[in-house]
Structure formats: structure tokens, C-alpha cells
Design a protein around this motif. Structure first.
Motif, PDB file in Angstrom:
ATOM      1  N   VAL A 125      -8.908  -2.865  -6.511  1.00 39.67           N
ATOM      2  CA  VAL A 125      -8.301  -3.731  -5.997  1.00 39.67           C
ATOM      3  C   VAL A 125      -8.164  -3.658  -4.370  1.00 39.67           C
ATOM      4  CG1 VAL A 125      -5.927  -4.786  -5.157  1.00 39.67           C
ATOM      5  CG2 VAL A 125      -6.743  -4.409  -7.786  1.00 39.67           C
ATOM      6  N   LEU A 126      -7.837  -2.171  -3.837  1.00 40.95           N
ATOM      7  CA  LEU A 126      -7.845  -1.691  -2.348  1.00 40.95           C
ATOM      8  C   LEU A 126      -9.477  -2.085  -1.637  1.00 40.95           C
ATOM      9  CD1 LEU A 126      -5.327  -0.554  -3.305  1.00 40.95           C
ATOM     10  CD2 LEU A 126      -5.564   1.055  -1.442  1.00 40.95           C
ATOM     11  N   PRO A 127     -10.662  -1.615  -2.289  1.00 40.95           N
ATOM     12  CA  PRO A 127     -11.846  -1.914  -1.462  1.00 40.95           C
ATOM     13  C   PRO A 127     -11.957  -3.621  -1.087  1.00 40.95           C
ATOM     14  CG  PRO A 127     -11.931  -0.438  -3.411  1.00 40.95           C
ATOM     15  CD  PRO A 127     -10.762  -0.854  -3.690  1.00 40.95           C
ATOM     16  N   THR A 128     -11.655  -4.238  -2.492  1.00 39.25           N
ATOM     17  CA  THR A 128     -11.761  -5.539  -2.268  1.00 39.25           C
ATOM     18  C   THR A 128     -10.961  -6.183  -1.225  1.00 39.25           C
ATOM     19  OG1 THR A 128     -12.274  -5.566  -4.608  1.00 39.25           O
ATOM     20  CG2 THR A 128     -11.976  -7.693  -3.453  1.00 39.25           C
ATOM     21  N   LEU A 129      -9.482  -5.772  -1.309  1.00 39.85           N
ATOM     22  CA  LEU A 129      -8.835  -6.296  -0.257  1.00 39.85           C
ATOM     23  C   LEU A 129      -9.152  -5.926   1.157  1.00 39.85           C
ATOM     24  CD1 LEU A 129      -6.054  -7.872   0.356  1.00 39.85           C
ATOM     25  CD2 LEU A 129      -4.787  -5.745   0.156  1.00 39.85           C
ATOM     26  N   GLU A 130      -9.689  -4.422   1.274  1.00 38.14           N
ATOM     27  CA  GLU A 130      -9.903  -3.975   2.779  1.00 38.14           C
ATOM     28  C   GLU A 130     -11.078  -4.485   3.055  1.00 38.14           C
ATOM     29  OE1 GLU A 130     -10.459   0.501   4.910  1.00 38.14           O
ATOM     30  OE2 GLU A 130     -10.360   0.278   2.751  1.00 38.14           O
ATOM     31  N   ARG A 131     -12.174  -4.855   2.451  1.00 39.13           N
ATOM     32  CA  ARG A 131     -13.428  -5.895   2.980  1.00 39.13           C
ATOM     33  C   ARG A 131     -12.734  -7.103   3.657  1.00 39.13           C
ATOM     34  NH1 ARG A 131     -16.342  -3.733  -1.769  1.00 39.13           N
ATOM     35  NH2 ARG A 131     -18.253  -2.442  -0.923  1.00 39.13           N
ATOM     36  N   ARG A 132     -11.897  -7.717   3.063  1.00 40.24           N
ATOM     37  CA  ARG A 132     -11.179  -9.014   3.607  1.00 40.24           C
ATOM     38  C   ARG A 132     -10.207  -8.951   4.537  1.00 40.24           C
ATOM     39  NH1 ARG A 132     -11.455 -13.191  -0.671  1.00 40.24           N
ATOM     40  NH2 ARG A 132     -13.085 -12.507  -2.340  1.00 40.24           N
ATOM     41  N   ILE A 133      -9.572  -8.227   4.686  1.00 41.60           N
ATOM     42  CA  ILE A 133      -8.518  -8.006   5.799  1.00 41.60           C
ATOM     43  C   ILE A 133      -8.379  -6.693   6.821  1.00 41.60           C
ATOM     44  CG2 ILE A 133      -6.972  -9.590   4.538  1.00 41.60           C
ATOM     45  CD1 ILE A 133      -5.188  -7.078   3.839  1.00 41.60           C
ATOM     46  N   GLY A 134      -9.439  -5.859   6.439  1.00 41.66           N
ATOM     47  CA  GLY A 134      -9.505  -4.555   7.233  1.00 41.66           C
ATOM     48  C   GLY A 134      -8.641  -3.571   6.675  1.00 41.66           C
ATOM     49  N   GLY A 135      -8.694  -2.162   7.277  1.00 40.20           N
ATOM     50  CA  GLY A 135      -8.066  -0.951   6.719  1.00 40.20           C
ATOM     51  C   GLY A 135      -6.577  -1.061   6.956  1.00 40.20           C
ATOM     52  N   PRO A 136      -6.363  -1.267   8.252  1.00 41.94           N
ATOM     53  CA  PRO A 136      -4.895  -1.087   8.629  1.00 41.94           C
ATOM     54  C   PRO A 136      -4.023  -2.029   8.165  1.00 41.94           C
ATOM     55  CG  PRO A 136      -6.386  -0.809  10.703  1.00 41.94           C
ATOM     56  CD  PRO A 136      -7.241  -1.217   9.638  1.00 41.94           C
ATOM     57  N   ARG A 137      -4.531  -3.223   8.020  1.00 40.33           N
ATOM     58  CA  ARG A 137      -3.661  -4.285   7.127  1.00 40.33           C
ATOM     59  C   ARG A 137      -3.583  -4.078   5.669  1.00 40.33           C
ATOM     60  NH1 ARG A 137      -6.915  -8.985  10.583  1.00 40.33           N
ATOM     61  NH2 ARG A 137      -5.497  -8.673  12.513  1.00 40.33           N
ATOM     62  N   THR A 138      -4.497  -3.489   5.039  1.00 36.48           N
ATOM     63  CA  THR A 138      -4.422  -3.136   3.804  1.00 36.48           C
ATOM     64  C   THR A 138      -3.525  -1.874   3.529  1.00 36.48           C
ATOM     65  OG1 THR A 138      -6.722  -3.698   3.290  1.00 36.48           O
ATOM     66  CG2 THR A 138      -5.796  -2.173   1.755  1.00 36.48           C
ATOM     67  N   ALA A 139      -3.393  -1.122   4.609  1.00 32.42           N
ATOM     68  CA  ALA A 139      -2.466  -0.080   4.370  1.00 32.42           C
ATOM     69  C   ALA A 139      -1.058  -0.541   4.842  1.00 32.42           C
ATOM     70  CB  ALA A 139      -2.712   1.188   5.475  1.00 32.42           C
ATOM     71  N   VAL A 140      -0.824  -1.516   5.482  1.00 31.88           N
ATOM     72  CA  VAL A 140       0.332  -2.244   5.725  1.00 31.88           C
ATOM     73  C   VAL A 140       0.900  -2.726   4.273  1.00 31.88           C
ATOM     74  CG1 VAL A 140       1.731  -4.153   6.613  1.00 31.88           C
ATOM     75  CG2 VAL A 140       0.059  -2.636   8.019  1.00 31.88           C
ATOM     76  N   VAL A 141      -0.039  -3.637   3.734  1.00 30.61           N
ATOM     77  CA  VAL A 141       0.470  -4.317   2.568  1.00 30.61           C
ATOM     78  C   VAL A 141       0.645  -3.098   1.423  1.00 30.61           C
ATOM     79  CG1 VAL A 141      -0.695  -5.711   0.564  1.00 30.61           C
ATOM     80  CG2 VAL A 141      -1.029  -6.317   2.910  1.00 30.61           C
ATOM     81  N   PHE A 142      -0.014  -1.980   1.384  1.00 28.78           N
ATOM     82  CA  PHE A 142       0.423  -0.825   0.425  1.00 28.78           C
ATOM     83  C   PHE A 142       1.815  -0.543   0.615  1.00 28.78           C
ATOM     84  CE2 PHE A 142       0.358   3.126  -1.380  1.00 28.78           C
ATOM     85  CZ  PHE A 142      -0.435   3.056  -2.608  1.00 28.78           C
ATOM     86  N   LEU A 143       1.947   0.052   1.715  1.00 28.24           N
ATOM     87  CA  LEU A 143       3.189   0.544   2.064  1.00 28.24           C
ATOM     88  C   LEU A 143       4.415  -0.380   1.972  1.00 28.24           C
ATOM     89  CD1 LEU A 143       2.069   2.413   5.466  1.00 28.24           C
ATOM     90  CD2 LEU A 143       2.715   3.395   3.279  1.00 28.24           C
ATOM     91  N   LEU A 144       4.084  -1.655   2.191  1.00 25.74           N
ATOM     92  CA  LEU A 144       5.183  -2.564   1.929  1.00 25.74           C
ATOM     93  C   LEU A 144       5.536  -2.566   0.505  1.00 25.74           C
ATOM     94  CD1 LEU A 144       4.349  -5.899   4.331  1.00 25.74           C
ATOM     95  CD2 LEU A 144       6.379  -4.207   4.434  1.00 25.74           C
ATOM     96  N   GLY A 145       4.781  -2.679  -0.393  1.00 29.84           N
ATOM     97  CA  GLY A 145       5.095  -2.671  -1.722  1.00 29.84           C
ATOM     98  C   GLY A 145       5.571  -1.170  -2.083  1.00 29.84           C
ATOM     99  N   HIS A 146       4.844   0.026  -1.445  1.00 30.24           N
ATOM    100  CA  HIS A 146       5.533   1.162  -1.824  1.00 30.24           C
ATOM    101  C   HIS A 146       7.035   1.343  -1.538  1.00 30.24           C
ATOM    102  CE1 HIS A 146       5.515   5.283  -2.799  1.00 30.24           C
ATOM    103  NE2 HIS A 146       5.748   5.748  -1.442  1.00 30.24           N
ATOM    104  N   VAL A 147       7.180   1.128  -0.257  1.00 29.51           N
ATOM    105  CA  VAL A 147       8.434   1.433   0.400  1.00 29.51           C
ATOM    106  C   VAL A 147       9.626   0.475  -0.357  1.00 29.51           C
ATOM    107  CG1 VAL A 147      10.003   1.358   2.595  1.00 29.51           C
ATOM    108  CG2 VAL A 147       7.480   2.602   2.428  1.00 29.51           C
TER     109      VAL A 147
END
Length: 254
Positions: A125-147
Motif C-alpha cells: 500500500v505505502l509505495p503505491t500511495l507514495e508514488r501518487r501523492i509523494g512521501g511527505p503526504r503519505t507520512a501525513v496520512v499514515f500519522l493521521l491514522g496512527h495518532v
């Protein structure tokens, strides 16, 4: 000035009259067809599907950290590993005393190790998402769910202990791993897929989460996974805008 006989057309002094009969034109050669582009080799196409440091730096960097911590958890002294799990747990007691530290530390471990289902989903999931929206924005999505999913499941526990509905022991529990962030990333990625793929992914993954919840083996984590998926789906307006912006930037630099 000389003139042509019987006409008033002037001729240049000393220059013979120009002939008007056209010269024969050689027939043009037939166009040479352009050489056909070589077919892409399967190996080259397969390499383009693999994550690289150029297009997925966040995923590969994070994956490297998770590999190190997972190998440590597998081969280190079990009592030391258990102590680190406890100190990294996002239970109510740790969220009250050191929230920022445990929210970061808890995301450095994979519950179940490298062979768990969420480790596999992370790599898909994460590589596919990062290719589409970039690394910093993927990190934001991940942290939103985690936190957010962590807070949404642990705060009610703390309130229930305060009013006497749960024992004090509920303030101390093992709660760590990447599953909330992965579930949110999957929910966000679904919004970028074609409709048939989007609803297939959500139906299958949501069905698995509901089945886990029905078994009632770990209700807090199960509710957290469902909340994380919903949080990821809630980011659809942003991830779609980010994907469009990324494509515009790629065309501008292309």
C-alpha cells in the motif's frame, strides 16, 4: 535598351532571352518508414514496479527501520523486548505521561513481526500511495491514522476508568504497531483507484475487519482498525487534489 522583335518587352543589354520551358523534375523517392520502437522487455517493466529511493524514499526508509526493529525483537532477549514493548505502548498511562514519545515509539514495531499481514500490506500500500501523492503526504496520512485511531480508542478507556466502569489495570496494556497507519493508508489509496477496484478493496478489507471485531478477541484494536480505515477514506478530497497537483508538477518538469 533592346526589345524583343514585335514586342515592347525590354531585354537586358547583352543577355539572351530566358527560356520558359521548365526543367524536368526527378520523381520523389517514397517515404522511408520510421523504425518501430523496440518492445519493452518484461524485466524492465517489472523493475519499474519495484519501489526505489527515487520515487518512494519514505516507504523504503521506514521499511528499513521496521526490518531492524523486527529482527531485534526476534533475536534479542525476550525480557528486554517485552520491556521495550511496554515502554513503547500507547496505553492511557503512557499517553498521559509522555504522549509524543510513545506515539512515535509505538510505530517503530510490527505486531506479529515481518511475516504479519500488516507488514505485507505496508509493502503493497505505502509505495503505491507514495508514488501518487509523494512521501511527505503519505507520512501525513499514515500519522493521521496512527495518532487519531490511537486516541479514539484509548481516551474512552481512560474516561471509563475515571468513572469506575473499568479497573485501574486497564490503564496499562500493550498497544503498539503500524496497523492503524497502514489501514488509514489503504483507505486513502482506495480513493485514488477506479470505482470497481475501490469498492472491491474496501469491501474485502472492511469485511475482514468486521469479522475480527465480531470474534471479540481484541475489541480495542479491532475498533481502531475500522476507525483508521474511515480516517483514510476521509482524506479522499485531499489525496485526490494532491495526486492532481503531482501530475501537473510532473508535466511541468517533463
Amino acid at each position: 535598351m533592346l526589345t524583343a522583335p514585335g514586342t515592347a518587352t525590354p531585354l537586358l543589354d547583352g543577355m539572351p532571352r530566358q527560356r520558359t520551358v521548365p526543367f524536368p523534375v526527378a520523381p520523389s523517392a517514397p517515404p522511408v518508414p520510421a523504425p518501430a520502437a523496440p518492445a519493452a522487455r518484461p524485466g524492465v517493466r517489472a523493475q519499474g514496479l519495484l519501489p526505489t529511493l527515487t520515487d518512494t524514499p519514505f516507504t523504503l526508509g521506514y521499511a528499513a527501520v521496521l526490518v531492524v526493529t523486527s529482527l531485534f525483537a526476534q533475536y534479542a532477549d525476550p525480557s528486554l523486548v517485552h520491556t521495550l514493548y511496554q515502554e513503547s505502548s500507547t496505553d492511557v498511562a503512557h499517553l498521559v505521561s509522555s504522549p509524543a514519545l510513545v506515539l512515535v515509539a509505538s510505530a517503530l514495531w510490527i505486531a506479529g513481526g515481518l511475516t504479519s499481514s500488516y507488514a505485507l500490506l505496508f509493502l503493497l500500500v505505502l509505495p503505491t500511495l507514495e508514488r501518487r501523492i509523494g512521501g511527505p503526504r503519505t507520512a501525513v496520512v499514515f500519522l493521521l491514522g496512527h495518532v487519531l485511531a490511537t486516541l479514539a480508542t484509548e481516551v474512552p478507556v481512560g474516561l471509563a476508568v475515571m468513572v469506575g466502569h473499568l479497573p485501574d489495570s486497564s490503564l496499562h496494556r500493550l498497544d503498539y504497531g503500524i496497523s492503524f497507519g497502514v489501514a488509514a493508508s489503504l483507505g486513502a489509496l482506495a480513493g485514488l483507484l477506479p470505482p470497481w477496484a475501490r469498492w472491491t478493496v474496501l469491501t474485502v478489507f472492511g469485511g475482514i475487519l468486521l469479522d475480527d471485531l465480531a470474534q471479540f478477541t481484541d475489541p480495542l484494536s479491532n475498533w481502531g482498525h475500522l476507525l483508521s480505515l474511515a480516517i483514510g477514506m476521509g482524506t479522499w478530497p485531499w489525496v485526490r487534489r494532491w495526486q492532481w497537483t503531482g501530475r501537473q508538477d510532473a508535466r511541468a518538469h517533463g
